[in-house]
Design an enzyme around this catalytic site. Structure first.
Site, PDB file in Angstrom:
ATOM      1  NE  ARG A   1      82.887  22.233  11.932  1.00  0.00           N
ATOM      2  CZ  ARG A   1      84.047  21.775  12.404  1.00  0.00           C
ATOM      3  NH1 ARG A   1      84.498  20.597  12.033  1.00  0.00           N
ATOM      4  NH2 ARG A   1      84.751  22.492  13.274  1.00  0.00           N
TER       5      ARG A   1
ATOM      6  CD  GLU B   1      79.523  16.640  14.247  1.00  0.00           C
ATOM      7  OE1 GLU B   1      80.056  16.689  13.138  1.00  0.00           O
ATOM      8  OE2 GLU B   1      80.138  16.897  15.302  1.00  0.00           O
TER       9      GLU B   1
ATOM     10  CG  HIS C   1      83.740  15.812  14.988  1.00  0.00           C
ATOM     11  ND1 HIS C   1      82.979  16.931  14.764  1.00  0.00           N
ATOM     12  CD2 HIS C   1      85.006  16.181  14.681  1.00  0.00           C
ATOM     13  CE1 HIS C   1      83.738  17.921  14.356  1.00  0.00           C
ATOM     14  NE2 HIS C   1      84.991  17.491  14.301  1.00  0.00           N
TER      15      HIS C   1
HETATM   16  C1  8YV Z   1      87.937  19.529  16.699  1.00  0.00           C
HETATM   17  C2  8YV Z   1      87.391  20.114  14.282  1.00  0.00           C
HETATM   18  O1  8YV Z   1      88.025  18.406  17.508  1.00  0.00           O
HETATM   19  O2  8YV Z   1      89.085  21.684  14.748  1.00  0.00           O
HETATM   20  C3  8YV Z   1      88.099  21.416  14.127  1.00  0.00           C
HETATM   21  O3  8YV Z   1      87.628  22.220  13.298  1.00  0.00           O
HETATM   22  O4  8YV Z   1      86.531  19.836  13.553  1.00  0.00           O
HETATM   23  C4  8YV Z   1      87.668  19.073  15.314  1.00  0.00           C
HETATM   24  O5  8YV Z   1      88.569  18.154  14.792  1.00  0.00           O
HETATM   25  C5  8YV Z   1      86.870  20.426  17.250  1.00  0.00           C
HETATM   26  O6  8YV Z   1      86.518  21.421  16.381  1.00  0.00           O
HETATM   27  C6  8YV Z   1      87.295  21.058  18.525  1.00  0.00           C
HETATM   28  O7  8YV Z   1      86.532  22.186  18.823  1.00  0.00           O
END
Ligand code: 8YV
Length: 327
Positions: A242, A271, A289
């Site tokens: 993140r 983001e 992402h």
């Molecule tokens: C997802 C992600 O695509 O799962 C996670 O925590 O960061 C991503 O790879 C996204 O969160 C889907 O809501």
């Protein structure tokens, strides 16, 4: 919870997942895939029995405090849960689930891709070729750095961190890590990983640093300006976790000043906005992402969401229940 709960899905999901949800539940889809505003989210939680949000929705206390008493489950599509106010959800008796495990390998692949892209200047080279500026091979052109034999410091040795470590071994990197808790000695031995209780000490010795911990209040700006300054000027940083874990402004400043050699970022503090300072830097690889963006991964995430909802609607504890203490 009714046997066929009203499920509101905030974004488009793969077709087979949406179709199965339509078969199993009273499902409201978001076919034009436009991220929902806070006002739209509030409208949704007033009616829904189950909300299926993604990382692009902010399920904060302002949203949750407007939820009707029928909202019993937030079955998030994704592993990270930093977009959900878990404390308020718990206080209101709302269960939260996520989709762990199924995006581990894809995210670890993306981490390695970023490590290679930054060290071997992949995107810079691609830009040169596409711009028509390549004058042909030269012995001294576009030299990057070898990764074989270098030190990789992994911040967060959970599922994804361990999957990165397994890959890193194959690339000849020596694996170091910092984690809230030291991992089991068997895992440490398998990964041939060196544990650093002190993040500061580890950072000062690494060639590559990879962020693989979740974003929580405790990890917000874990890589602060002070800590980033501990890195050696040859060091690079990659982040597939993140954006909030790194002080992005400080990172951009230090890369621009040559105090950090480069960075590979798949995630950002705000983001989809990208810090303009980062956009100016050639030795920074920026991705939108993409960590878990595979068809297989998205299908498996959707399957997990369905299983969590179905299990909960049938009166059982869903398999991927998120507890505040886990984050
Ligand atoms: C997802 C992600 O695509 O799962 C996670 O925590 O960061 C991503 O790879 C996204 O969160 C889907 O809501």
């Amino acid at each position: 919870m009714p046997n066929k709960p009203l499920v509101v899905v905030t974004r488009r999901l793969p077709d087979p997942i949406e179709t199965r949800m339509m078969e199993l539940f009273r499902t409201r889809l978001n076919l034009d895939d436009k991220p929902m505003s806070q006002a739209e989210l509030i409208e949704a939680v007033k009616e829904a029995d189950v909300l299926v949000p993604t990382v692009t929705d902010r399920i904060d206390s302002a949203v949750l405090s407007q939820a009707g008493p029928q909202l019993r489950l937030i079955a998030s599509f994704g592993t990270g849960v930093d977009h959900i106010d878990l404390k308020t959800a718990r206080q209101r008796g709302i269960t939260v689930t996520n989709t762990p495990g199924v995006l581990t390998e894809d995210t670890a692949d993306m981490t390695m891709a970023l490590i290679l892209a930054v060290s071997r200047r992949l995107t810079e080279g691609e830009r040169l070729v596409r711009a028509g500026d390549w004058q042909g091979w030269s012995p001294t052109a576009m030299l990057g750095h070898r990764i074989w034999g270098k030190r990789l410091g992994i911040i967060g040795m959970g599922r994804i961190g361990s999957a990165v470590a397994r890959r890193a071994k194959g690339f000849g990197l020596s694996v170091h890590y910092h984690n809230r808790r030291r991992v089991h000695e068997d895992l440490e031995a398998e990964l041939e990983a060196t544990y650093w209780e002190s993040l500061d000490q580890m950072l000062a010795r690494m060639d590559i640093v990879s962020v693989n911990c979740p974003h929580t209040p405790a990890t917000y700006h874990l890589l602060s300006a002070r800590r980033l300054k501990l890195l050696r000027p040859e060091a690079t940083v990659v982040n597939t976790s993140r954006g909030e874990v790194i002080d992005e402004n400080a990172l951009a400043r230090l890369v621009a000043a040559g105090e950090i050699a480069g960075a590979g970022l798949d995630v950002f503090e705000h983001e989809p906005a990208i810090n303009p300072k980062l956009l100016k830097l050639d030795n920074v690889v920026l991705l939108p992402h993409l960590g878990s963006a595979t068809i297989e991964g998205r299908m498996a995430m959707g399957e997990k969401v369905i299983i969590n909802i179905k299990t909960f609607a049938d009166g059982h504890t869903p398999p991927d229940r998120v507890l505040e203490a886990m984050f």
